[in-house]
Design an enzyme around this catalytic site. Structure first.
Site, PDB file in Angstrom:
ATOM      1  N   LYS A 177       7.704   1.083   1.078  1.00 51.16           N
ATOM      2  CA  LYS A 177       8.426   0.574  -0.085  1.00 51.16           C
ATOM      3  C   LYS A 177       9.608   1.469  -0.465  1.00 51.16           C
ATOM      4  O   LYS A 177      10.713   0.975  -0.694  1.00 51.16           O
ATOM      5  CB  LYS A 177       7.471   0.450  -1.294  1.00 51.16           C
ATOM      6  CG  LYS A 177       6.270  -0.459  -1.046  1.00 51.16           C
ATOM      7  CD  LYS A 177       5.349  -0.522  -2.255  1.00 51.16           C
ATOM      8  CE  LYS A 177       4.710   0.795  -2.629  1.00 51.16           C
ATOM      9  NZ  LYS A 177       3.875   1.417  -1.546  1.00 51.16           N
ATOM     10  N   SER A 189       1.855  -1.524  -7.430  1.00 53.96           N
ATOM     11  CA  SER A 189       1.538  -2.679  -8.296  1.00 53.96           C
ATOM     12  C   SER A 189       0.449  -3.540  -7.659  1.00 53.96           C
ATOM     13  O   SER A 189       0.723  -4.650  -7.203  1.00 53.96           O
ATOM     14  CB  SER A 189       2.795  -3.488  -8.618  1.00 53.96           C
ATOM     15  OG  SER A 189       3.645  -3.715  -7.529  1.00 53.96           O
ATOM     16  N   LEU A 247       0.819  -1.210   0.000  1.00 57.49           N
ATOM     17  CA  LEU A 247       0.000   0.000   0.000  1.00 57.49           C
ATOM     18  C   LEU A 247       0.853   1.260   0.000  1.00 57.49           C
ATOM     19  O   LEU A 247       2.038   1.219   0.353  1.00 57.49           O
ATOM     20  CB  LEU A 247      -0.899   0.010   1.249  1.00 57.49           C
ATOM     21  CG  LEU A 247      -1.952  -1.093   1.344  1.00 57.49           C
ATOM     22  CD1 LEU A 247      -2.535  -1.129   2.748  1.00 57.49           C
ATOM     23  CD2 LEU A 247      -3.046  -0.877   0.304  1.00 57.49           C
ATOM     24  N   SER A 248       0.250   2.375  -0.353  1.00 56.34           N
ATOM     25  CA  SER A 248       0.901   3.665  -0.196  1.00 56.34           C
ATOM     26  C   SER A 248       1.243   3.874   1.282  1.00 56.34           C
ATOM     27  O   SER A 248       0.402   3.630   2.144  1.00 56.34           O
ATOM     28  CB  SER A 248      -0.043   4.773  -0.673  1.00 56.34           C
ATOM     29  OG  SER A 248       0.539   6.039  -0.469  1.00 56.34           O
ATOM     30  N   GLY A 249       2.458   4.269   1.552  1.00 59.41           N
ATOM     31  CA  GLY A 249       2.878   4.501   2.930  1.00 59.41           C
ATOM     32  C   GLY A 249       3.336   3.252   3.659  1.00 59.41           C
ATOM     33  O   GLY A 249       3.700   3.307   4.837  1.00 59.41           O
ATOM     34  N   ALA A 250       3.342   2.112   2.966  1.00 54.10           N
ATOM     35  CA  ALA A 250       3.750   0.866   3.609  1.00 54.10           C
ATOM     36  C   ALA A 250       5.240   0.868   3.946  1.00 54.10           C
ATOM     37  O   ALA A 250       5.679   0.165   4.864  1.00 54.10           O
ATOM     38  CB  ALA A 250       3.410  -0.321   2.711  1.00 54.10           C
TER      39      ALA A 250
HETATM   40  P1  ADP Z   1       5.672   3.836   0.251  1.00 54.72           P
HETATM   41  O1  ADP Z   1       6.870   3.984  -0.650  1.00 54.72           O
HETATM   42  O2  ADP Z   1       5.292   2.390   0.460  1.00 54.72           O
HETATM   43  O3  ADP Z   1       4.511   4.691  -0.131  1.00 54.72           O
HETATM   44  P2  ADP Z   1       7.227   5.379   2.115  1.00 54.72           P
HETATM   45  O4  ADP Z   1       8.548   4.669   2.226  1.00 54.72           O
HETATM   46  O5  ADP Z   1       7.154   6.578   1.203  1.00 54.72           O
HETATM   47  O6  ADP Z   1       6.103   4.303   1.712  1.00 54.72           O
HETATM   48  O7  ADP Z   1       6.697   5.828   3.547  1.00 54.72           O
HETATM   49  C1  ADP Z   1       6.819   4.999   4.662  1.00 54.72           C
HETATM   50  C2  ADP Z   1       6.880   5.865   5.906  1.00 54.72           C
HETATM   51  O8  ADP Z   1       6.974   5.038   7.070  1.00 54.72           O
HETATM   52  C3  ADP Z   1       8.092   6.777   5.918  1.00 54.72           C
HETATM   53  O9  ADP Z   1       7.726   8.026   6.466  1.00 54.72           O
HETATM   54  C4  ADP Z   1       9.061   6.042   6.869  1.00 54.72           C
HETATM   55  O10 ADP Z   1       9.954   6.921   7.494  1.00 54.72           O
HETATM   56  C5  ADP Z   1       8.103   5.408   7.863  1.00 54.72           C
HETATM   57  N1  ADP Z   1       8.655   4.227   8.528  1.00 54.72           N
HETATM   58  C6  ADP Z   1       8.658   4.019   9.869  1.00 54.72           C
HETATM   59  N2  ADP Z   1       9.248   2.838  10.165  1.00 54.72           N
HETATM   60  C7  ADP Z   1       9.619   2.293   9.008  1.00 54.72           C
HETATM   61  C8  ADP Z   1      10.285   1.076   8.661  1.00 54.72           C
HETATM   62  N3  ADP Z   1      10.678   0.182   9.596  1.00 54.72           N
HETATM   63  N4  ADP Z   1      10.507   0.828   7.353  1.00 54.72           N
HETATM   64  C9  ADP Z   1      10.104   1.703   6.406  1.00 54.72           C
HETATM   65  N5  ADP Z   1       9.484   2.857   6.667  1.00 54.72           N
HETATM   66  C10 ADP Z   1       9.231   3.165   7.953  1.00 54.72           C
END
Ligand code: ADP
Length: 190
Positions: free
Chosen positions: A23, A91, A18-21
């Site tokens: 990745k 995806s 998901l968004s914010g997961a």
């Molecule tokens: P995506 O690319 O899936 O949309 P992002 O990487 O942009 O997600 O955002 C994930 C957010 O979660 C970031 O703000 C990141 O700092 C936070 N976060 C906290 N803990 C973790 C972790 N263990 N691994 C990855 N992101 C984390």
């Protein structure tokens, strides 16, 4: 395939979720780790692709499929030359990821499910998009108004609400090493 290191196959690490997961965050840490170990690696991030290579695409399922196709094609070009592309892309559909995997039929398609729950992603709301989506301002937002299909049999699953970024990287690299019998970072396989 000329440049691929002896004994290795073209390999992509494909992060779906998901968004914010997490990745992008885990993907960036993965490429950094691979580079430190002497392996060339490039991040192909969904948002970054949308700003250029995919700036003609919408968030319709048909266009998401096309974005997956383009990401897989670029990843294959990089992987053929010995780099390890890391794709960080929602995806959302099983069938689309299968299409990407089919591009890597003669290589290694390491599907990683960044399975951080929706509640956590929404609470993080890194870009403020979940709040907007809940107000109906973002049509076709994954997990809210557009589907997300979890992988049926990912190589490995990581939850960024439970593991640190570096622990996610370790888990992923260990899983790839266990799959292929050789480590991408040159460390001993587990
Ligand atoms: P995506 O690319 O899936 O949309 P992002 O990487 O942009 O997600 O955002 C994930 C957010 O979660 C970031 O703000 C990141 O700092 C936070 N976060 C906290 N803990 C973790 C972790 N263990 N691994 C990855 N992101 C984390």
């Amino acid at each position: 395939v000329t440049f691929i290191p002896p004994g290795t196959r073209p390999t992509v690490i494909w992060l779906t979720g998901l968004s914010g997961a997490g990745k992008s965050t885990v993907g960036a840490a993965l490429t950094a780790r691979l580079r430190r170990s002497g392996r060339e690696s490039f991040l192909l991030d969904g948002d970054r692709l949308r700003s250029g290579l995919c700036n003609d695409l919408t968030f319709s399922l048909a266009d998401r499929r096309e974005q997956v196709r383009r990401a897989a094609e670029v990843a294959w070009i990089l992987a053929e030359q010995g780099a390890v592309p890391v794709v960080a892309l929602i995806s959302p559909l099983v069938a689309d990821r299968a299409l990407a995997a089919s591009r890597f039929e003669t290589g290694v398609f390491a599907e990683v499910f960044v399975s951080t729950p929706l509640e956590t992603c929404e609470a993080r709301d890194v870009k403020g998009l979940y709040a907007r989506a809940r107000r109906g301002e973002v049509p076709e937002f994954t997990g809210i108004s557009s589907p997300y299909e979890s992988p049926l049999s990912p190589l490995v699953e990581v939850r960024t609400d439970r593991l640190s970024v570096e622990a996610c990287v370790d888990t992923i690299l260990d899983a790839v090493a266990a799959l292929t019998g050789s480590s991408l970072t040159g460390a001993a396989a587990p």
